[in-house]
Design a protein around this motif. Structure first.
Motif, short mmCIF file in Angstrom:
data_model
loop_
_atom_site.label_atom_id
_atom_site.label_comp_id
_atom_site.label_asym_id
_atom_site.label_seq_id
_atom_site.Cartn_x
_atom_site.Cartn_y
_atom_site.Cartn_z
N LYS A 232 1.00 -1.16 -0.12
CA LYS A 232 -0.13 -0.10 -0.09
C LYS A 232 0.97 1.38 0.11
O LYS A 232 1.66 1.49 0.62
CB LYS A 232 -1.00 0.08 1.31
CG LYS A 232 -1.84 1.24 1.19
CD LYS A 232 -2.67 1.09 2.71
CE LYS A 232 -3.72 2.22 2.89
NZ LYS A 232 -4.39 2.23 4.01
N GLU B 191 -12.92 -5.99 -11.09
CA GLU B 191 -13.16 -5.96 -9.50
C GLU B 191 -12.71 -6.79 -8.47
O GLU B 191 -12.27 -6.48 -7.58
CB GLU B 191 -14.66 -5.66 -9.69
CG GLU B 191 -15.44 -4.34 -9.84
CD GLU B 191 -14.71 -3.16 -9.15
OE1 GLU B 191 -14.79 -2.99 -7.90
OE2 GLU B 191 -14.17 -2.33 -9.82
N ILE C 117 -2.68 2.62 -8.71
CA ILE C 117 -3.17 4.12 -8.86
C ILE C 117 -2.54 4.89 -7.98
O ILE C 117 -1.88 5.87 -8.40
CB ILE C 117 -4.65 4.05 -8.83
CG1 ILE C 117 -5.24 3.31 -9.88
CG2 ILE C 117 -5.02 5.46 -8.89
CD1 ILE C 117 -6.71 3.01 -10.00
N GLY C 118 -2.18 4.31 -6.72
CA GLY C 118 -1.70 5.23 -5.57
C GLY C 118 -0.07 5.40 -6.14
O GLY C 118 0.18 6.59 -5.84
N LYS D 178 -9.34 -5.40 -7.02
CA LYS D 178 -9.49 -4.02 -6.83
C LYS D 178 -8.48 -3.66 -5.86
O LYS D 178 -8.18 -2.27 -6.21
CB LYS D 178 -10.86 -3.57 -6.16
CG LYS D 178 -11.20 -2.35 -5.65
CD LYS D 178 -12.55 -2.23 -5.11
CE LYS D 178 -12.89 -0.61 -4.91
NZ LYS D 178 -11.98 0.12 -3.97
N ALA D 179 -8.17 -4.41 -5.12
CA ALA D 179 -7.04 -4.04 -4.02
C ALA D 179 -5.81 -3.69 -4.70
O ALA D 179 -5.14 -2.39 -4.43
CB ALA D 179 -6.87 -4.94 -2.93
N ARG E 12 -5.32 -2.85 -7.86
CA ARG E 12 -5.84 -1.66 -8.68
C ARG E 12 -5.36 -0.25 -7.95
O ARG E 12 -4.96 0.62 -8.51
CB ARG E 12 -7.09 -1.92 -9.51
CG ARG E 12 -7.28 -0.76 -10.62
CD ARG E 12 -9.03 -0.95 -11.03
NE ARG E 12 -9.74 -0.57 -9.91
CZ ARG E 12 -10.83 -1.21 -9.59
NH1 ARG E 12 -11.13 -2.26 -10.56
NH2 ARG E 12 -11.75 -0.60 -8.69
N ASP E 13 -6.21 -0.34 -6.93
CA ASP E 13 -6.10 0.76 -6.09
C ASP E 13 -4.69 1.18 -5.70
O ASP E 13 -4.20 2.40 -5.71
CB ASP E 13 -6.76 0.57 -4.79
CG ASP E 13 -8.32 0.69 -4.83
OD1 ASP E 13 -8.82 0.97 -6.04
OD2 ASP E 13 -9.17 0.43 -4.00
N ASP E 14 -3.67 0.15 -5.39
CA ASP E 14 -2.48 0.13 -5.06
C ASP E 14 -1.60 0.81 -6.11
O ASP E 14 -0.67 1.99 -6.03
CB ASP E 14 -1.89 -0.96 -4.33
CG ASP E 14 -2.31 -1.25 -3.10
OD1 ASP E 14 -2.87 -0.32 -2.33
OD2 ASP E 14 -2.07 -2.49 -2.90
#
Length: 595
Positions: free
Chosen positions: A329, A358, A368-369, A361-362, A364-366
């Motif tokens: 993360k 989806e 992007i961050g 998703k976890a 994908r979010d990382d």
């Protein structure tokens, strides 16, 4: 086409180009070279090699003999190889903006320029011409398609390309071959690329380097405070380093500098966590992790400090660290320094669904961050089943979308980890080739590339191979299985029905090429994953066939199936079945339990 018709066709083509004001270069006519290859006498070793490779492959394609010379020939069309020779054909030619690997392919009147940035761009320009314009394909280290074209005329070209990914590694066993790697534009640490290939990226310590840099056997007795505090106790057992300890950092920097001095070719140095959890829970470390919203924040503060410490002596070395497991993360405060590479790992993902799905998703979010804060974001991706290399692993549909997803999110380097210790893994050559093409150009269609490989590699058996792969890929989608990189041989998608239908297509494919020994062994290798899945669950598969009232597709005895599998494995030089163990222990155990 007759010789007279070929000459007429070429004349019409050249007349058309002339009428449009376009350039065209005739390299050969009826098997006779009509162009010379020109390379500067002071050209670099990779540029000299590029000229030789061009001459060799043009000779194979046309049947003619192509001369390589170090001066322009006013009486013949010239193929200028390298940036210095390129200026003889175009005085305005420049490599500005090409970096180390950008390519230029350009016709100038009757001549052709093949050049690029140093060290690898010119060599890549040659291979791009041979591949995209003339149809050469290097499927594996030993298998290729080189077309026969006695007459070659290249129309007007003005191509300038800089690859978006600086680090490209399809990390598969056969793909480490140096010639294959160069021809397919891989440049990673483990590829056997030599000076003539233009070299590669070289690491000092590839990954998981905390203990190599601060060995517990050397330091723990006198400095337990340098290592993780876990549940109130300093330990080295499945632990990390205490990243707030300044004395430890100074010693790590000292050791790293010594290693870099002994490895002057290194362009990247790894300062990265061990291959497990166990981050330090001491008060100072815990406070920073809380402040950052992720253990990655403390990791980045530490690596940034090390990067600053080495930057003056090693300005051309970047530090690589991982965003992996507990550091995946992104932090909320600290950003990587310009000379720090963050390598994000997709190990927890589902590989039968695109990363944009989806289900993932976890991750994908990382990504992007991380893409918002990292100038040099690398990916460590997983494209095999480490537990069972030789077992159907239906992930081909996501390879193209995933690489494009990475490139669209500021990624500058990708390491595609596959079966790197053995030949014979399921569809190994297919995956390595498709990944190499995608890493060079992430905009390409992964499915179209897979189809191209299948048609080129399996010839007339291609339709049945495509049908087999459709069966396994449809099955994993219907099953709801996660399809991670440690999938069990008992996965639902490996049902008797799926394997039996897949086997029918594979045997039909083998029958098509029965009289071609070279293609037949390729088909037999493709059959190994289904054979393996049957042998590993022999009694269960027998029962499932009986329950379904279905015909049994394998030999009557497991020993006969085992012997057939082992004969193919020997022919293909297969050395293991999984990442960790040499030999065939899992199959031997299945044989002993099912006889």
């Amino acid at each position: 086409m007759s010789s007279a018709k070929r000459i007429l066709f070429v004349s019409v083509v050249l007349a058309t180009f002339a009428s449009l004001g376009l350039s065209a270069v005739t390299m050969s006519k009826d098997g006779r070279a009509t162009a010379v290859i020109v390379v500067a006498p002071d050209a670099s070793e990779p540029e000299q090699y590029a000229a030789q490779e061009l001459a060799g492959f043009l000779g194979q394609i046309t049947g003619g003999e192509f001369k390589v010379q170090d001066e322009q020939d006013k009486q013949a069309a010239c193929i200028f190889v390298g940036p210095v020779a390129a200026q003889w054909g175009d005085a305005q030619f420049s490599t500005d903006g090409l970096g180390a690997e950008g390519t230029v392919i350009k016709t100038v009147g009757d001549d052709l320029i093949l050049a690029g940035g140093r060290p690898r761009g010119t060599l890549y320009a040659v291979y791009t011409l041979l591949e995209d314009q003339l149809g050469c394909r290097w499927w594996s280290s030993t298998e290729s398609t080189i077309p026969s074209k006695p007459t070659i005329t290249v129309g007007d070209l003005d191509i300038r390309y800089v690859p978006p990914l600086e680090y490209r590694s399809p990390f598969w066993f056969d793909a480490f071959d140096g010639d294959w790697s160069a021809r397919n534009r891989a440049n990673g640490q483990s590829h056997r690329l030599e000076a003539r290939h233009g070299g590669k990226h070289i690491y000092e310590g590839f990954v998981h380097t905390f203990y190599p840099l601060i060995p517990p056997d050397t330091y723990f007795a006198e400095h337990p405070e340098w290592f993780s505090e876990i549940k109130g106790k300093r330990t080295t057992e499945h632990a990390q380093l205490c990243l707030t300890n300044e004395e430890m950092r100074k010693e790590l920097v000292k050791n790293l500098k010594e290693r870099l001095r002994n490895n002057p070719a290194a362009t990247i140095a790894s300062v990265s966590q061990n291959d497990w959890h166990g981050n330090c829970q001491c008060e100072k470390c815990a406070a920073i992790e809380k402040e950052e919203g992720s253990p990655a924040g403390l990791m980045l503060r530490f690596v940034n400090a090390v990067a600053a410490d080495i930057e003056q002596e090693f300005p051309n070395v970047a530090l690589s660290t991982l965003a992996y497991q507990y550091t995946r993360k992104p932090p909320t405060i600290t950003k990587p320094r310009p000379n720090v590479i963050v390598q994000l790992c997709s190990i927890e993902c589902s590989f039968c669904k695109p990363l944009a799905d989806e289900r993932n998703k976890a991750f994908r979010d990382d990504i992007i961050g991380w893409s918002k804060i990292s100038d040099r974001l690398y990916i460590w991706d997983y494209t095999t089943n480490f537990r069972h290399h030789i077992m159907p692993h239906p992930n081909l549909r996501v390879l193209g979308p995933n690489v494009k997803f990475f490139a669209d999110h500021n990624v500058t380097g990708i390491f595609e980890q596959g079966a790197y210790t053995t030949n014979g893994a399921e569809m190994a050559e297919l995956r390595a080739w498709v990944l190499a093409k995608l890493l060079w150009d992430p905009s390409r269609d992964g499915e179209a590339l897979a189809n191209e490989f299948i048609e080129g590699y399996y010839g007339p058996a291609a339709p049945d191979i495509k049908a087999y792969l459709k069966v396994t890929h449809d099955a994993v989608e219907a099953s709801g299985d996660w399809l991670g990189c440690f999938e069990q041989h008992t996965a639902r998608y490996l049902s008797f029905d799926t394997l039996a239908r897949g086997w029918q297509h594979l045997k039909a494919a083998e029958n098509v090429v029965m009289d071609d020994p070279e293609l037949r062994i390729r088909l037999q290798v493709a059959e190994m994953p289904v054979m393996y899945a049957f042998i590993m669950r022999w009694k269960q598969m027998r029962q499932d066939a009986k329950t379904a009232g279905a015909e049994w597709p394998m030999p009557d005895s497991i020993k006969e199936a085992y012997d057939q599998f082992m004969a193919i494995a020997k022919e293909k030089n297969v050395s293991r079945l999984n990442e960790w163990q040499v030999g065939f222990g899992a199959l031997d155990k299945a044989l002993a339990e099912n006889q």
